[in-house]
Scaffold this active site. Structure first.
Site, PDB file in Angstrom:
ATOM      1  N   LYS A 113      22.684  77.197 -55.578  1.00  0.00           N
ATOM      2  CA  LYS A 113      23.858  76.404 -56.012  1.00  0.00           C
ATOM      3  C   LYS A 113      25.019  77.212 -56.690  1.00  0.00           C
ATOM      4  CE  LYS A 113      21.323  72.987 -54.226  1.00  0.00           C
ATOM      5  NZ  LYS A 113      20.802  71.974 -54.575  1.00  0.00           N
TER       6      LYS A 113
HETATM    7  C1  PLP Z   1      19.709  71.013 -54.331  1.00  0.00           C
HETATM    8  C2  PLP Z   1      19.803  69.241 -54.192  1.00  0.00           C
HETATM    9  C3  PLP Z   1      19.146  68.591 -54.867  1.00  0.00           C
HETATM   10  C4  PLP Z   1      17.874  69.008 -55.584  1.00  0.00           C
HETATM   11  O1  PLP Z   1      18.246  69.940 -56.924  1.00  0.00           O
HETATM   12  P1  PLP Z   1      17.062  70.480 -57.531  1.00  0.00           P
HETATM   13  O2  PLP Z   1      17.640  71.004 -58.724  1.00  0.00           O
HETATM   14  O3  PLP Z   1      16.457  71.725 -56.620  1.00  0.00           O
HETATM   15  O4  PLP Z   1      15.976  69.493 -57.802  1.00  0.00           O
HETATM   16  C5  PLP Z   1      19.496  67.231 -54.739  1.00  0.00           C
HETATM   17  N1  PLP Z   1      20.595  66.912 -54.090  1.00  0.00           N
HETATM   18  C6  PLP Z   1      21.236  67.678 -53.268  1.00  0.00           C
HETATM   19  C7  PLP Z   1      22.172  67.198 -52.464  1.00  0.00           C
HETATM   20  C8  PLP Z   1      21.113  68.966 -53.241  1.00  0.00           C
HETATM   21  O5  PLP Z   1      21.427  69.729 -52.545  1.00  0.00           O
END
Ligand code: PLP
Length: 385
Positions: free
Chosen positions: A188
């Site tokens: 991210k």
């Molecule tokens: C990555 C992601 C999540 C979950 O994130 P984590 O921190 O890995 O639990 C939830 N929603 C979306 C749209 C994502 O891309």
């Protein structure tokens, strides 16, 4: 292999984490609140609660909004499974709203049509999770207006979107939602390894999420239902979890946050370069809403399959064979076997299915070089002819 995304760790990040390792607190110390305050200040939210993942943030957000058995949560099929699973965690039922074919985000017109039907059937949702896919904000003002009319609450799943803006304000300001969730997974925009955050302007929701992330336990007499036994006393006032973020993670996040605007600017510059250089190829580049500044977590192209001599799968495989770590975000959630068991079928959301048949995520991350981008483009040219 050029990956589709990767973190950027600099010496300042390493120093920040080392300093915590040598300090008194590895968890429940001063750095988590500092990180929370810094994110809240950055995006213009009143409260920010750090947790161990965005998935946990979505879970406590749904619980704080009172989602439970007999309720419905709606979201987009084109998202990571966590945006929907949070409803199931709470014992609620999950349904989907098809995407806008231009933005790939939950379509407000499809939402309105589905709400009209649901009202007649007495199955209105309690919570809508609006996902800012690839970092491009949803039409959150329109979704919020429908929430006012039909009585549902809005969670922004901004896992892709920290540092992006909507109508000139940072995502997370919460102007048009109850709670916003960020993810700090390494692919991210900024990372804490694992980690997430829930932001809100509502004091009661913040207090509820604060309890839920740490066992439902409080030391604040004002929140207790019974008298204290003494100065050692803590009370479990509801059934919570251990979703806490560590001090190490918060130190990394705080250090990364300083580069947030640079990261998003660099992602946008690389995306603009892709836009220009893909114009001559039989692909559709991501349309951007003029009112928004995308966090650009992902750069998704759609293949114009009638104009190329390869199938979607062949093009994907040809790119992987050339060392390009392409990916597909996402398989429509309702077509996962787990969701099919709940009664969904492939044809339920046609715009999402059409997207899935053509989408490919190209590599995009802030340390990507223009030379690497050249490699991606050359591979794509050869894959499409
Ligand atoms: C990555 C992601 C999540 C979950 O994130 P984590 O921190 O890995 O639990 C939830 N929603 C979306 C749209 C994502 O891309």
């Amino acid at each position: 292999m050029i990956p589709y995304g990767r973190q950027d760790i600099q010496q300042a990040d390493i120093d920040a984490v080392m300093a915590v390792l040598q300090s008194d607190f590895l968890t429940q110390g001063p750095v988590v609140p500092r990180f929370e305050q810094a994110v809240a200040d950055k995006v213009g939210a009143r409260h920010a609660l750090a947790v161990n993942s965005a998935t946990s943030a979505l879970h406590v957000a749904c619980l704080a909004l009172g989602l439970g058995e007999g309720d419905w949560l709606w979201t987009s099929p084109i998202t990571f499974v966590a945006s929907a699973n949070c409803g199931l965690y709470c014992g609620a039922k999950v349904d989907f709203v098809d995407i806008d074919p231009r933005t790939y985000n939950l379509c407000p017109r499809a939402l309105e049509a589905k709400l009209e039907q649901a009202e007649r059937a007495g199955r209105l949702p309690k919570v809508v999770v609006a996902v800012h896919l690839c970092g491009q904000p949803c039409d959150i003002q329109a979704i919020h207006a429908l929430g006012q009319r039909y009585g549902f609450r809005v969670i922004e799943d901004a896992s892709h979107a920290i540092g992006g803006q909507y109508q000139g304000e940072y995502i997370g300001s919460g102007r048009y939602s109850d709670i916003t969730v960020f993810s700090f997974h390494p692919v991210k925009i900024i990372t804490t390894a694992e980690g997430g955050m829930a932001l809100t302007n509502d004091d009661a929701l913040a207090s509820r999420m604060d309890l839920l992330r740490s066992h439902g336990i409080t030391r604040d007499p004002a929140l207790m239902t019974h008298e204290t036994d003494g100065p050692w006393y803590y009370q479990q006032v509801e059934l919570g979890f251990n979703y806490r973020m560590t001090e190490l993670q918060a130190a990394l996040g705080l250090s990364q946050l300083e580069r947030l605007d640079d990261y998003v600017a660099r992602r946008n510059a690389l995306a603009a370069c892709y836009d220009d250089r893909l114009a001559a190829l039989p692909v559709t580049t991501p349309w951007q809403h003029p009112d928004s500044y995308s966090g650009r977590h992902l750069y998704v192209i759609r293949l114009q399959l009638d104009q190329i001599g390869a199938t979607h799968r062949q093009a994907f495989e040809a790119l992987r064979e050339q060392g390009i770590g392409v990916n597909l975000h996402y398989i429509p959630v309702h077509t996962q076997p787990y969701y099919r068991e709940l009664g969904f079928t492939t044809g339920d959301f046609p715009a999402s299915q059409a997207y899935y048949a053509e989408a490919i995520s190209l590599p995009l991350y802030p340390t990507m070089t223009y030379a690497q981008q050249d490699e991606v483009l050359a591979a794509l040219r050869s894959a499409l002819v």
